[in-house]
Design a protein around this motif. Structure first.
Motif, mmCIF file in Angstrom:
data_model
loop_
_atom_site.group_PDB
_atom_site.id
_atom_site.type_symbol
_atom_site.label_atom_id
_atom_site.label_comp_id
_atom_site.label_asym_id
_atom_site.label_seq_id
_atom_site.Cartn_x
_atom_site.Cartn_y
_atom_site.Cartn_z
ATOM 1 N N ASP A 96 -1.415 6.653 3.175
ATOM 2 C CA ASP A 96 -1.769 5.293 2.766
ATOM 3 C C ASP A 96 -1.833 5.185 1.241
ATOM 4 O O ASP A 96 -1.355 4.209 0.650
ATOM 5 C CB ASP A 96 -3.114 4.890 3.362
ATOM 6 C CG ASP A 96 -3.056 4.708 4.869
ATOM 7 O OD1 ASP A 96 -1.940 4.538 5.401
ATOM 8 O OD2 ASP A 96 -4.119 4.727 5.506
ATOM 9 N N ARG B 238 1.606 5.080 -0.240
ATOM 10 C CA ARG B 238 2.255 3.783 -0.049
ATOM 11 C C ARG B 238 1.718 2.743 -1.028
ATOM 12 O O ARG B 238 2.477 1.934 -1.566
ATOM 13 C CB ARG B 238 2.058 3.321 1.396
ATOM 14 C CG ARG B 238 2.857 4.141 2.397
ATOM 15 C CD ARG B 238 2.603 3.693 3.818
ATOM 16 N NE ARG B 238 3.410 4.452 4.757
ATOM 17 C CZ ARG B 238 3.296 4.366 6.083
ATOM 18 N NH1 ARG B 238 2.406 3.547 6.610
ATOM 19 N NH2 ARG B 238 4.071 5.094 6.857
ATOM 20 N N ILE B 239 0.418 2.747 -1.238
ATOM 21 C CA ILE B 239 -0.166 1.801 -2.194
ATOM 22 C C ILE B 239 0.373 2.064 -3.597
ATOM 23 O O ILE B 239 0.780 1.136 -4.313
ATOM 24 C CB ILE B 239 -1.712 1.913 -2.169
ATOM 25 C CG1 ILE B 239 -2.258 1.395 -0.835
ATOM 26 C CG2 ILE B 239 -2.329 1.135 -3.327
ATOM 27 C CD1 ILE B 239 -3.728 1.722 -0.608
ATOM 28 N N ARG C 230 3.982 0.929 -3.986
ATOM 29 C CA ARG C 230 4.093 -0.520 -4.161
ATOM 30 C C ARG C 230 3.689 -0.933 -5.579
ATOM 31 O O ARG C 230 4.351 -1.765 -6.210
ATOM 32 C CB ARG C 230 3.199 -1.226 -3.143
ATOM 33 C CG ARG C 230 3.683 -1.127 -1.707
ATOM 34 C CD ARG C 230 4.849 -2.071 -1.444
ATOM 35 N NE ARG C 230 4.502 -3.460 -1.669
ATOM 36 C CZ ARG C 230 3.947 -4.251 -0.728
ATOM 37 N NH1 ARG C 230 3.684 -3.766 0.473
ATOM 38 N NH2 ARG C 230 3.676 -5.508 -0.994
ATOM 39 N N HIS D 172 -5.460 0.705 5.893
ATOM 40 C CA HIS D 172 -4.068 0.254 5.868
ATOM 41 C C HIS D 172 -3.915 -1.252 5.658
ATOM 42 O O HIS D 172 -3.057 -1.900 6.238
ATOM 43 C CB HIS D 172 -3.271 0.750 7.088
ATOM 44 C CG HIS D 172 -3.876 0.458 8.434
ATOM 45 N ND1 HIS D 172 -3.648 -0.702 9.115
ATOM 46 C CD2 HIS D 172 -4.660 1.203 9.242
ATOM 47 C CE1 HIS D 172 -4.284 -0.676 10.282
ATOM 48 N NE2 HIS D 172 -4.894 0.472 10.366
ATOM 49 N N TYR E 138 -2.690 -2.918 3.010
ATOM 50 C CA TYR E 138 -1.984 -2.743 1.745
ATOM 51 C C TYR E 138 -1.941 -4.038 0.927
ATOM 52 O O TYR E 138 -2.147 -4.028 -0.284
ATOM 53 C CB TYR E 138 -0.555 -2.241 1.997
ATOM 54 C CG TYR E 138 -0.469 -1.027 2.867
ATOM 55 C CD1 TYR E 138 -1.213 0.116 2.586
ATOM 56 C CD2 TYR E 138 0.340 -1.005 3.994
ATOM 57 C CE1 TYR E 138 -1.145 1.235 3.389
ATOM 58 C CE2 TYR E 138 0.417 0.111 4.807
ATOM 59 C CZ TYR E 138 -0.327 1.231 4.503
ATOM 60 O OH TYR E 138 -0.261 2.338 5.301
#
Length: 455
Positions: A41, A44-45, A48, A122, A124
């Motif tokens: 997680d 992914r953050i 981004r 999650h 995001y």
């Protein structure tokens, strides 16, 4: 960040942090706590944010704001998360909280009312919204390029691959379904596309993770195959890298994976990480887990018959409410029969919201500690004997790190951070992280091996 030293968060200590920020570029720090699923997680953050033009700061002082990705599984993990939030506030002052503990915003703001925002696991988009509000983006489309594999908090040569979120089990000691919801499997094409990108970027090992890996895809209505994990494993095994399965429940269809693991022509490692938790049927019933320990021994025997080199890892809980000395002895006897290769053990502790809290006959702390000591003594003896039997063998290893004293490697039987290592302390010149080399095993300890390069 500074509260994650190597002895607590070795994956972050070796993180691949992108290049320094350009003048005027907003910078965000990340504190990632908890399990590998939370680490994904965090990656992914950060990916981004990096795509939006933010730089990633490896320290508090250089960050315009800090995200703390929390763990809320155990009370001790909650306390660690609150401590991390407090340190980030003290060192930086501008803190956004996310992750599993974020499902209890009042708990966080009650202890730290000055946090900028709190979001759940999650979520995001909500995290990004909070970052945009606290530190507006200032991207330069001609300069701010994203690495091909995204932002990784692990070394370049291995990566976690999350295939689903949530869990459909109702274990009484666990609140994961309450925090992360029911099983939601990622589309197989998306998983494979991510895996292929990671391999193209130089990843040599994919660590497949979820809350229940063997249930992957069973939440899809109208699916073509009953157990999609079988197809996904076959596809991943063709990518030319190691593929390691974690968090696999011993459903009957798992036996269909074993021949694939036994075939050296593909990359699916002969390794199963299975959370057995206990062996006594009454304890398992109180846990609300399948009470079939005897049949599990039969399954283990069948797996080893079809794949003699398979490595079995598991975790257990001792001191669960109502656990008697006889029940604990059954667990020790079961471990003697199962002869698992890699074993972890936790002393039971209450978790806010868990149904096990209300069970009668909680075990005193001193009894939990005694049982943990006895369990680990037996597990250590089994590990030591199994590793001693590997002396004289040759095997392929993956190099994780090289310093002035030698190379730290892993065999197919070793997952990063949780299992043992193979050390090379002679003729390691020229080795680099991510290399795969063949070694002759010369010495064994309780959990680790030592060897020499033979080619």
């Amino acid at each position: 960040m500074s509260q994650n030293p190597p002895d607590l968060r070795p994956d972050l200590a070796r993180a691949q942090v992108p290049d320094a920020a350009r003048p005027g570029q907003p910078r965000i720090g990340m504190v990632s706590l908890g399990c590998p699923k939370a680490l994904v997680d965090s990656e992914r953050i950060l990916t981004r944010l990096r795509a939006e033009g933010y730089a990633i700061s490896p320290d508090y002082a250089g960050a315009d704001a800090v995200i703390v990705n929390t763990c809320g599984f155990l009370d001790s993990a909650k306390a660690e998360s609150l401590e991390a939030i407090g340190e980030a506030l003290h060192e930086n002052g501008r803190v956004i909280v996310t992750g599993c503990l974020g499902a209890e915003p009042d708990y966080i703001t009650g202890a730290h009312p000055s946090v900028l925002a709190v979001t759940g696991p999650h979520q995001y988009e909500q995290v990004l919204d909070a970052v945009h509000k606290a530190v507006p983006p200032a991207p330069d489309p001609f300069i701010d390029l994203l690495p091909p594999a995204g932002i990784k908090l692990t070394p370049r040569h291995y990566s976690y691959l999350k295939i689903s979120e949530g869990c459909d089990h109702k274990c009484k000691f666990c609140i994961i379904p309450d925090m992360r919801g029911r099983l939601q499997s990622r589309p197989a094409k998306a998983v494979l596309r991510e895996a292929e990108k990671l391999v193209e970027a130089g990843v040599r090992e994919l660590l497949v993770i979820s809350q229940d890996t063997s249930a992957y895809g069973t939440d899809w209505k109208g699916r073509e195959h009953k157990f999609p994990i079988l197809d996904l494993s076959r596809d991943l095994s063709t990518l030319g890298v190691w593929v390691r399965l974690h968090y696999v429940y011993p459903y009957p269809h798992v036996r269909e994976l074993i021949p694939l693991m036994a075939d050296p022509a593909n990359g699916l490692l002969p390794y199963l990480d299975i959370p057995f938790q206990h062996a006594h049927p009454e304890t398992l019933k109180r846990m609300a887990r399948p009470a079939a320990a005897s049949r599990t021994l039969d399954e283990i025997a069948a797996w080893r018959r079809d794949c003699p080199d398979i490595t079995l890892r598991s975790t257990f809980i001792v001191g669960y409410p109502g656990e008697t000395e006889d029940e604990f002895q059954t667990l020790l006897d079961w471990l003697d029969e199962a002869q698992l290769d890699r074993v972890g053990c936790f002393k039971y502790e209450n978790v806010a919201g868990a149904r096990s809290n209300a069970l009668p006959d909680h075990v005193p702390e001193e009894v939990k500690q005694d049982r943990w000591d006895r369990f680990m003594q037996k597990a250590q003896a089994i590990s030591e004997a199994k590793l001693a039997a590997k002396v004289g063998q040759t095997m392929m290893v993956l190099v994780d790190a090289v310093d002035a004293e030698g190379a730290t490697c892993r065999t197919m039987a070793d997952a990063p951070e949780i299992d043992g290592n193979l050390f090379i302390d002679e003729n390691f010149d020229g080795l680099a992280p991510g290399d795969m080399v063949t070694v002759a095993v010369e010495e064994a300890g309780e959990y680790d091996l030592w060897g020499r390069v033979i080619r």
